[in-house]
Design a protein around this motif. Structure first.
Motif, PDB file in Angstrom:
ATOM      1  N   SER A   1       0.386  23.190 -60.879  1.00 41.93           N
ATOM      2  CA  SER A   1       0.717  21.770 -60.873  1.00 41.93           C
ATOM      3  C   SER A   1      -0.539  20.930 -60.652  1.00 41.93           C
ATOM      4  O   SER A   1      -1.367  21.245 -59.811  1.00 41.93           O
ATOM      5  CB  SER A   1       1.726  21.464 -59.767  1.00 41.93           C
ATOM      6  OG  SER A   1       1.904  20.073 -59.640  1.00 41.93           O
ATOM      7  N   ASP A   2      -0.679  19.864 -61.448  1.00 41.01           N
ATOM      8  CA  ASP A   2      -1.817  18.961 -61.259  1.00 41.01           C
ATOM      9  C   ASP A   2      -1.342  17.549 -60.917  1.00 41.01           C
ATOM     10  O   ASP A   2      -2.074  16.577 -61.063  1.00 41.01           O
ATOM     11  CB  ASP A   2      -2.702  18.937 -62.509  1.00 41.01           C
ATOM     12  CG  ASP A   2      -1.949  18.464 -63.756  1.00 41.01           C
ATOM     13  OD1 ASP A   2      -0.709  18.248 -63.670  1.00 41.01           O
ATOM     14  OD2 ASP A   2      -2.590  18.338 -64.814  1.00 41.01           O
ATOM     15  N   LEU A   3      -0.081  17.431 -60.450  1.00 42.40           N
ATOM     16  CA  LEU A   3       0.488  16.132 -60.110  1.00 42.40           C
ATOM     17  C   LEU A   3       0.034  15.693 -58.731  1.00 42.40           C
ATOM     18  O   LEU A   3      -0.255  16.514 -57.857  1.00 42.40           O
ATOM     19  CB  LEU A   3       2.016  16.202 -60.151  1.00 42.40           C
ATOM     20  CG  LEU A   3       2.660  16.567 -61.489  1.00 42.40           C
ATOM     21  CD1 LEU A   3       4.170  16.710 -61.313  1.00 42.40           C
ATOM     22  CD2 LEU A   3       2.335  15.520 -62.545  1.00 42.40           C
ATOM     23  N   ASP A   4      -0.022  14.377 -58.516  1.00 40.11           N
ATOM     24  CA  ASP A   4      -0.305  13.809 -57.208  1.00 40.11           C
ATOM     25  C   ASP A   4       1.029  13.415 -56.580  1.00 40.11           C
ATOM     26  O   ASP A   4       1.727  12.548 -57.086  1.00 40.11           O
ATOM     27  CB  ASP A   4      -1.219  12.589 -57.342  1.00 40.11           C
ATOM     28  CG  ASP A   4      -1.657  12.047 -55.982  1.00 40.11           C
ATOM     29  OD1 ASP A   4      -1.121  12.512 -54.956  1.00 40.11           O
ATOM     30  OD2 ASP A   4      -2.524  11.152 -55.949  1.00 40.11           O
ATOM     31  N   PHE A   5       1.381  14.051 -55.476  1.00 41.54           N
ATOM     32  CA  PHE A   5       2.676  13.818 -54.844  1.00 41.54           C
ATOM     33  C   PHE A   5       2.616  12.768 -53.733  1.00 41.54           C
ATOM     34  O   PHE A   5       3.587  12.607 -52.990  1.00 41.54           O
ATOM     35  CB  PHE A   5       3.211  15.136 -54.281  1.00 41.54           C
ATOM     36  CG  PHE A   5       3.450  16.178 -55.335  1.00 41.54           C
ATOM     37  CD1 PHE A   5       4.550  16.117 -56.163  1.00 41.54           C
ATOM     38  CD2 PHE A   5       2.542  17.212 -55.519  1.00 41.54           C
ATOM     39  CE1 PHE A   5       4.760  17.068 -57.150  1.00 41.54           C
ATOM     40  CE2 PHE A   5       2.747  18.176 -56.492  1.00 41.54           C
ATOM     41  CZ  PHE A   5       3.864  18.097 -57.317  1.00 41.54           C
ATOM     42  N   SER A   6       1.494  12.075 -53.600  1.00 43.41           N
ATOM     43  CA  SER A   6       1.342  11.074 -52.541  1.00 43.41           C
ATOM     44  C   SER A   6       2.452  10.026 -52.633  1.00 43.41           C
ATOM     45  O   SER A   6       2.760   9.513 -53.709  1.00 43.41           O
ATOM     46  CB  SER A   6      -0.024  10.385 -52.646  1.00 43.41           C
ATOM     47  OG  SER A   6      -1.061  11.324 -52.488  1.00 43.41           O
ATOM     48  N   GLY A   7       3.059   9.725 -51.469  1.00 46.08           N
ATOM     49  CA  GLY A   7       4.121   8.733 -51.418  1.00 46.08           C
ATOM     50  C   GLY A   7       5.500   9.281 -51.692  1.00 46.08           C
ATOM     51  O   GLY A   7       6.497   8.573 -51.508  1.00 46.08           O
ATOM     52  N   GLN A   8       5.601  10.542 -52.099  1.00 47.29           N
ATOM     53  CA  GLN A   8       6.894  11.145 -52.372  1.00 47.29           C
ATOM     54  C   GLN A   8       7.375  11.967 -51.174  1.00 47.29           C
ATOM     55  O   GLN A   8       6.584  12.405 -50.350  1.00 47.29           O
ATOM     56  CB  GLN A   8       6.808  12.048 -53.604  1.00 47.29           C
ATOM     57  CG  GLN A   8       6.429  11.330 -54.889  1.00 47.29           C
ATOM     58  CD  GLN A   8       6.488  12.261 -56.085  1.00 47.29           C
ATOM     59  OE1 GLN A   8       7.431  13.023 -56.249  1.00 47.29           O
ATOM     60  NE2 GLN A   8       5.465  12.206 -56.935  1.00 47.29           N
ATOM     61  N   ILE A   9       8.678  12.184 -51.117  1.00 47.26           N
ATOM     62  CA  ILE A   9       9.253  13.090 -50.135  1.00 47.26           C
ATOM     63  C   ILE A   9       9.574  14.402 -50.845  1.00 47.26           C
ATOM     64  O   ILE A   9      10.336  14.426 -51.821  1.00 47.26           O
ATOM     65  CB  ILE A   9      10.515  12.494 -49.492  1.00 47.26           C
ATOM     66  CG1 ILE A   9      10.151  11.239 -48.684  1.00 47.26           C
ATOM     67  CG2 ILE A   9      11.201  13.517 -48.595  1.00 47.26           C
ATOM     68  CD1 ILE A   9      11.336  10.536 -48.051  1.00 47.26           C
ATOM     69  N   VAL A  10       8.959  15.487 -50.393  1.00 45.23           N
ATOM     70  CA  VAL A  10       9.099  16.774 -51.049  1.00 45.23           C
ATOM     71  C   VAL A  10       9.589  17.824 -50.060  1.00 45.23           C
ATOM     72  O   VAL A  10       9.419  17.685 -48.842  1.00 45.23           O
ATOM     73  CB  VAL A  10       7.760  17.240 -51.680  1.00 45.23           C
ATOM     74  CG1 VAL A  10       7.262  16.213 -52.694  1.00 45.23           C
ATOM     75  CG2 VAL A  10       6.702  17.473 -50.610  1.00 45.23           C
TER      76      VAL A  10
END
Length: 447
Positions: free
Chosen positions: A418-427
């Motif tokens: 994965s090369d996504l930026d998850f900043s700000g998300q709830i995971v």
């Protein structure tokens, strides 16, 4: 002009500094490193002696900058400024503005005037009769997932050791409509996690003689706002933690299972001398009710060691209370005299070596309890609000950091490839390992 803000002390000071920085940038000022700034702003704390001494040490160091650039000037704000006031002008010639917590809304205009009038000095130290409102709708706040909202200012408790009523004034609750309007505005900009701030949020509204709701009602109104995923509040006084507020932890899923509830001491004799207006038994009853409503709630606290007259037995009672409650973390301090407080004139002061030894014993115990609490999370699933990329990264895997619902720090690896930026998300993260002060895990799936 270029400015730099240095912040000492509590989360309210941090929030105040963030507001001031945004306001200055909105007015065309440039944020810079300390050694490049033309205006240096210190937002100070005087709740203990050590932070206050750090302020004087920092001001002394700034003299070198002023020697190199005589047009540079310093503004001192916060609780030390309220306490010391214009005496800063005599001791530090480069200090040209002092402002207390209530003077913060007027600081941007004052700094602009000082930049135009080189010989001028200003003080903003008067307390206001109502909550000191300021502009909360600034255009450059950017994308943020977490935010703080002030709901009250000052304190009416006058605990024997505490300088807050002298430096922040009597309690003043903010207008509830303004609070909710700010919360709505933040949620409309993508904020998911709100923390309500005040010296004693549980007593919100009690100073208004019915003009504002009590805290449990305000909490309900905010918890029911559409789009709010997480809600917290700090700081709480145990004597004002109502049954309605406790019940809210069971009623609202978005009210996070986390509470900072200052105990200060496990000895009833010391609590009485401190003027805390509750007993250990009363405190433990509140803890039991909280855990009945939310069994997984993570509790943190404040503890003072070496209060005047504290015996070895008193201190042992504090340690036993820590074991009984199982605080996941604590802020612990050696008692220090604060000017103008009742405790400053008390007899039977504890010598420094004894205070230091007690503090180490207490902190060693806290480390054991904290580590055990983190270890219990291994193998569990956590919902993590991602704050950004983690320093713990490898060439093959992206790593991020964030906090779970109870405020624990979690570093985790993103799914392979994965090369996504998850900043700000709830995971969702599976916890694999307990570190000294944080957790490590792996993200379960891409949302």
């Amino acid at each position: 002009m270029r400015f730099h803000i240095t912040t000492f002390g509590c989360q309210m000071n941090v929030h105040d500094s963030q507001w001031l920085g945004r306001t200055m940038r909105d007015k065309g000022w440039e944020d810079s490193d300390e050694d490049q700034a033309e205006v240096l702003i210190l937002n100070t704390c005087s709740v203990r002696d050590k932070p206050e001494q750090k302020v004087y040490s920092h001001l002394g160091r700034l003299r070198d900058y002023w020697s190199r650039n005589p047009e540079l000037f310093v503004a001192v704000g916060g609780c030390v400024a309220q306490q010391v006031g214009e005496a800063f002008f005599a001791r530090f010639p480069y200090v040209r503005l002092v402002f207390g917590p209530d003077g913060l809304p007027m600081v941007p205009e004052a700094l602009a005037r000082l930049s135009r009038e080189p010989g001028l000095r200003l003080s903003l130290l008067d307390f206001t009769e109502s909550f000191p409102e300021r502009d909360t709708a600034l255009p450059d706040q950017g994308v943020q997932s977490q935010a703080f909202v002030n709901i009250m200012q000052g304190c009416d408790n006058y605990c024997a050791y505490c300088i807050v009523p002298l430096t922040r004034g009597r309690q003043r609750s903010r207008n509830s409509e303004a609070v909710i309007a700010e919360c709505r505005s933040l949620l409309s900009r993508g904020v998911r996690d709100l923390t309500l701030l005040g010296q004693n949020v549980n007593s919100y509204g009690l100073d208004t003689k019915g003009r504002e709701p009590v805290f449990s009602d305000l909490l309900r109104n905010i918890a029911e706002l559409p789009g709010l995923r997480r809600l917290r509040f700090t700081t709480s006084h145990p004597k004002d933690l109502s049954s309605e507020t406790i019940a809210a932890f069971g009623r609202f899923p978005n009210l996070c299972p986390q509470l900072h509830l200052p105990l200060q001491s496990g000895s009833n004799a010391v609590l009485r001398a401190m003027g805390r207006k509750y007993t250990l038994e009363h405190y433990l009853d509140k803890v039991e009710l909280l855990r009945r409503e939310r069994p997984e709630i993570a509790l943190s606290t404040d503890l003072i060691v070496g209060f005047p007259g504290e015996t070895d037995q008193d201190f042992e009672q504090t340690l036993e209370a820590m074991r009984h409650v199982g605080f996941e973390s604590s802020y612990s301090f050696m008692y220090s005299d604060r000017p103008g407080t009742r405790a400053a004139s008390m007899e039977n002061k504890i010598i420094q070596d004894v205070k230091a030894a007690r503090l180490k014993t207490l902190q060693d115990l806290q480390n054991e309890i904290s580590q055990a609490a983190l270890q219990e999370r291994v193998g569990q699933r956590a919902e993590v609000l991602v704050e950004g990329r983690s320093k713990k990264r490898s060439a093959a895997t992206q790593c991020f950091r964030g906090r779970d619902e109870s405020g624990r720090t979690v570093n985790f690896a993103a799914p392979s490839g994965s090369d996504l930026d998850f900043s700000g998300q709830i995971v969702s993260v599976r916890i694999l390992e307990a570190k000294k002060h944080s957790l490590w895990g792996c993200m379960e799936e891409v949302p």
